[in-house]
Each structure stands twice: as structure tokens, then as C-alpha cells.
Design an enzyme around this catalytic site. Structure first.
Site, PDB file in Angstrom:
ATOM      1  N   HIS A  27       0.797  -1.171  -0.024  1.00 50.11           N
ATOM      2  CA  HIS A  27      -0.145   0.030   0.152  1.00 50.11           C
ATOM      3  C   HIS A  27       0.824   1.400  -0.070  1.00 50.11           C
ATOM      4  O   HIS A  27       0.406   2.266   0.181  1.00 50.11           O
ATOM      5  CB  HIS A  27      -0.925   0.001   1.167  1.00 50.11           C
ATOM      6  CG  HIS A  27      -2.101  -0.977   1.238  1.00 50.11           C
ATOM      7  ND1 HIS A  27      -1.788  -2.515   1.038  1.00 50.11           N
ATOM      8  CD2 HIS A  27      -3.196  -1.002   1.075  1.00 50.11           C
ATOM      9  CE1 HIS A  27      -2.839  -3.153   1.125  1.00 50.11           C
ATOM     10  NE2 HIS A  27      -3.800  -2.090   0.958  1.00 50.11           N
ATOM     11  N   ASP A  58      -4.348  -2.076  11.919  1.00 48.47           N
ATOM     12  CA  ASP A  58      -4.511  -2.000  10.910  1.00 48.47           C
ATOM     13  C   ASP A  58      -4.671  -3.320  10.181  1.00 48.47           C
ATOM     14  O   ASP A  58      -3.645  -4.080   9.643  1.00 48.47           O
ATOM     15  CB  ASP A  58      -3.489  -1.241   9.941  1.00 48.47           C
ATOM     16  CG  ASP A  58      -3.826  -0.716   8.467  1.00 48.47           C
ATOM     17  OD1 ASP A  58      -4.765  -1.389   8.216  1.00 48.47           O
ATOM     18  OD2 ASP A  58      -3.027  -0.032   7.737  1.00 48.47           O
ATOM     19  N   MET A  59      -6.181  -3.761   9.703  1.00 52.95           N
ATOM     20  CA  MET A  59      -6.200  -5.058   9.133  1.00 52.95           C
ATOM     21  C   MET A  59      -7.344  -5.127   8.359  1.00 52.95           C
ATOM     22  O   MET A  59      -8.470  -4.283   8.470  1.00 52.95           O
ATOM     23  CB  MET A  59      -6.402  -6.117  10.439  1.00 52.95           C
ATOM     24  CG  MET A  59      -7.629  -5.627  11.226  1.00 52.95           C
ATOM     25  SD  MET A  59      -8.041  -6.714  12.476  1.00 52.95           S
ATOM     26  CE  MET A  59      -9.431  -7.833  11.406  1.00 52.95           C
ATOM     27  N   SER A  60      -6.994  -5.881   6.806  1.00 51.51           N
ATOM     28  CA  SER A  60      -8.238  -5.971   6.141  1.00 51.51           C
ATOM     29  C   SER A  60      -9.275  -7.370   6.892  1.00 51.51           C
ATOM     30  O   SER A  60      -8.637  -8.096   7.734  1.00 51.51           O
ATOM     31  CB  SER A  60      -7.729  -6.467   4.814  1.00 51.51           C
ATOM     32  OG  SER A  60      -7.006  -7.318   4.885  1.00 51.51           O
ATOM     33  N   TRP A 118     -16.529 -17.840   8.627  1.00 51.24           N
ATOM     34  CA  TRP A 118     -17.819 -17.190   8.589  1.00 51.24           C
ATOM     35  C   TRP A 118     -17.964 -16.016   9.456  1.00 51.24           C
ATOM     36  O   TRP A 118     -18.721 -14.940   9.108  1.00 51.24           O
ATOM     37  CB  TRP A 118     -18.907 -18.391   9.237  1.00 51.24           C
ATOM     38  CG  TRP A 118     -18.587 -19.012  10.511  1.00 51.24           C
ATOM     39  CD1 TRP A 118     -18.842 -18.482  11.789  1.00 51.24           C
ATOM     40  CD2 TRP A 118     -17.855 -20.159  10.690  1.00 51.24           C
ATOM     41  NE1 TRP A 118     -18.453 -19.237  12.607  1.00 51.24           N
ATOM     42  CE2 TRP A 118     -17.685 -20.408  12.085  1.00 51.24           C
ATOM     43  CE3 TRP A 118     -17.140 -21.070   9.791  1.00 51.24           C
ATOM     44  CZ2 TRP A 118     -16.906 -21.430  12.437  1.00 51.24           C
ATOM     45  CZ3 TRP A 118     -16.660 -22.002  10.163  1.00 51.24           C
ATOM     46  CH2 TRP A 118     -16.320 -22.267  11.761  1.00 51.24           C
ATOM     47  N   LYS A 119     -17.241 -15.667  10.631  1.00 51.52           N
ATOM     48  CA  LYS A 119     -17.325 -14.564  11.547  1.00 51.52           C
ATOM     49  C   LYS A 119     -16.611 -13.509  10.697  1.00 51.52           C
ATOM     50  O   LYS A 119     -17.249 -12.420  10.598  1.00 51.52           O
ATOM     51  CB  LYS A 119     -16.619 -14.552  12.766  1.00 51.52           C
ATOM     52  CG  LYS A 119     -16.924 -15.865  13.657  1.00 51.52           C
ATOM     53  CD  LYS A 119     -16.403 -16.185  14.963  1.00 51.52           C
ATOM     54  CE  LYS A 119     -16.833 -17.099  15.685  1.00 51.52           C
ATOM     55  NZ  LYS A 119     -16.151 -17.244  17.017  1.00 51.52           N
ATOM     56  N   GLY A 133       0.995  -2.560  15.767  1.00 46.52           N
ATOM     57  CA  GLY A 133       1.831  -1.472  15.558  1.00 46.52           C
ATOM     58  C   GLY A 133       2.984  -1.460  16.042  1.00 46.52           C
ATOM     59  O   GLY A 133       4.015  -0.595  15.633  1.00 46.52           O
TER      60      GLY A 133
END
Length: 334
Positions: free
Chosen positions: A44, A173-175, A225-226, A304
Site C-alpha cells: 500500500h 490496521d487489518m483487512s 464465517w465470522k 503497531g
């Protein structure tokens, strides 16, 4: 190869000036792309620059546009990104959410019609540097199947949570996919397999092969599924609060654009117990650190902490960059 921080920033600054950004905006974007690469998020950072330039050339990102306030409801506002650069819009909306939080204790900006903000943790740090807690998220194009489904219908909708701390901010920071697609592409560029399965191949089998996953764009949701349910909820909230486009609508575009984002800030100083807050956060960190690692020699990190260590190392040694990516950047800036 490794590139020195200032060299990367200066080359990117020159590149953005070439594409008619103002000096202020060119410097902001050069700093953000370089900083993201410095902390190890090449996917990114520098790796994303050629695609960003392609979006400009196609008219998807409008160089002169930026976010504008459309509606205001006390501590809550709706903004329109006007198809401007994601970094510029996200920086502006973060600043506004911080202003609202410092006035009301809590502030939220819901943004529609914007572009990819690149590394979401950038804005979590921005809020934390201003002494605010942040909860930010964005929807994306569809790139994961809902749990049990065959085709991609949900986005990997990154979620950012940051907490200011004197000794170093906590920044999650996570997708909502096991691996961000930019990270999967990092593994592809290095010719490596993923350390864990990250998506499905053409035969509907979970795979650690980045090429097979990227060919189908069917990522694996975190928590199965979560994660699928969380992705759907984040998309609903971003779309509802901003009155913007959902992952469904974004998926109708040829390219990922017109996304919806939420910037929620909380100003914890309203409680007037900063020392207590620091003690409570450090209590949690110390308790987390004080555990025997499964593998001798490993270290346990809070969100972080690893990025901060990577930043320090790369400031000293130079920033690792894929040769083909850097060659493309030099060609674009010439």
C-alpha cells in the site's frame, strides 16, 4: 534493493508534480507513500504508485478534486470525496473528525465517492498524534465470497483502530481478508507461497499460491464465517452512514472507485484522567508481553509495535523495494 528514505520521497514528489498536483498535495502524497513503505507495507506504499498513476491517466482519480462537507448533524457529518485522491481525502476527513471530537468528545465523518486511501494505519496514526482514539473503516470492491458462497460478493473492508500512547501508539490496521490483496501480490513478486492459505483456487480449494488466488480474486475471510459477517456489517455501516456506494455498486465499476468510508474519533482527554489511561493501556501491554512464546526466541507484539520496529530498521538500512517496481517509478517520473 534498498532505497534511502529521502531519495524515495523526492522521486515521488517529482512524479506527483509531473501529474499536476499542487506542491502541498504532491508532498503530502510523497510522504504518505514513502512512510507506508518505510514501515514495511510496500503493498500500500511504493507498489501501489503505478496503479495510482494509471487511475489518474484514466480519469478515475481527479487530480484537482477533494472532499467537501455536504451535511452536518452536530458531531456527525457527511462528506463527498468528488473522486479525488484517496490520501488527500482521508487526511482531510481525519483532521475534521479530530476537530469534531475535540469539540464534542466524539466526532464522525462519513465519506462517499472517494478512492483507495492506501495504508489505513496512516490515518490511525494521524488521529493518535492528535491525542484521539480512532475507529476507521472502508468498503472495497467485491473480492471475497460470503461464507459458503462460490463467487466474490463481499469486500475485504479494512478496519483501523488506534489508541494514543506516549511510549508508542497502538495501531490496528487489518483487512477482513486473511491477507490484503496487496500483500498477496507482494508474495507473488517475491516468488513465494503464503505462510497460510489466503484464498480459493479455480477448483474451490483453499490455496497458499498467490498467483492462483489473484487470478480469481476470491480471498479467505478472517475467522471464516465470522469474518464474512463482519465484512457485510462494515459495508452496511459505511454505505448507510455516508449515503454512498456499497460493495455491490462498486463491483459494477470497471475499476475500484466511488468507495465509502467512516472516520470516527474519540477524544479521551474529556475524562481528565490521562495518567490512569496510560497505566491501564500499559497494564494490558505488559500482561500480553509477559507470556512464553511457542517458538523460543520469538517476541510477542501489540498492534503497531512490529511496524515501529521495521520503520527504525529501514531508516537505518534503507527501504527494501522490488527492483521492477522501482524501475517503473523512475520511468514514470522521468
Amino acid at each position: 534493493m534498498r532505497i534511502e528514505y529521502h531519495e524515495m520521497r523526492d522521486i515521488l514528489y517529482k512524479l506527483f508534480l509531473k501529474y499536476k498536483f499542487t506542491e502541498k498535495k504532491a508532498l503530502l502524497m510523497a510522504n504518505e507513500y514513502t512512510e507506508s513503505t518505510l514501515v514495511g507495507v510496500n503493498s500500500h506504499g511504493i507498489n501501489r504508485v503505478p496503479l495510482f498513476i494509471e487511475y489518474i491517466e484514466k480519469g478515475i482519480v481527479k487530480v484537482d478534486a477533494e472532499a467537501e462537507k455536504k451535511e452536518s448533524f452536530g458531531s456527525i457529518e457527511r462528506w463527498d470525496g468528488n473522486s479525488g485522491p484517496g490520501i488527500i481525502n482521508a487526511t482531510k476527513c481525519t483532521n475534521r473528525a479530530v476537530e469534531l471530537a475535540k469539540k464534542h468528545g466524539i466526532g464522525m465523518v462519513a465519506l462517499r465517492n472517494t478512492n483507495h486511501w492506501m495504508r489505513g494505519g496512516t490515518y490511525g496514526k494521524q488521529a493518535a498524534d492528535s491525542d484521539c482514539i480512532a475507529i476507521f473503516f472502508t468498503n472495497t470492491q467485491p473480492n471475497m465470497p460470503p461464507w459458503g458462497g462460490k463467487d466474490s460478493r463481499i469486500g475485504n473492508n479494512p478496519l483501523i483502530v488506534s489508541i494514543p500512547r506516549k511510549e508508542g501508539h497502538i495501531i490496528l490496521d487489518m483487512s477482513i481478508s486473511q491477507f490484503a490483496f496487496g500483500k498477496i501480490n507482494d508474495y507473488k513478486l517475491r516468488g513465494e507461497k503464503l505462510p497460510f492459505p489466503g484464498g480459493w483456487d479455480e477448483n474451490d480449494i483453499l490455496s497458499d499460491d498467490p498467483e492462483k488466488i489473484l487470478a480469481n480474486e476470491r480471498g479467505l475471510p478472517i475467522g471464516y464465517w465470522k469474518g464474512s459477517a463482519l465484512s457485510i456489517i462494515l459495508d452496511m455501516l459505511a454505505t448507510l452512514l455516508s449515503a454512498g456506494d456499497s460493495t455491490y455498486k462498486i463491483g459494477l465499476n470497471e475499476f475500484e472507485t466511488g468507495i465509502s468510508q467512516i472516520y470516527l474519533c474519540i477524544y479521551p482527554d474529556v475524562f481528565n484522567d490521562k495518567n490512569l489511561q496510560e497505566r491501564l493501556i500499559n497494564e494490558i501491554i505488559d500482561y500480553t508481553h509477559d507470556v512464553d512464546p511457542m517458538n523460543p526466541g520469538d517476541k510477542i507484539y501489540y498492534p503497531g509495535e512490529r511496524s515501529a520496529a521495521t520503520r527504525n530498521k529501514n531508516i537505518k538500512d534503507g527501504i527494501p523495494v522490488d527492483k521492477s517496481i522501482w524501475k517503473k517509478i523512475i520511468e514514470l517520473s522521468a
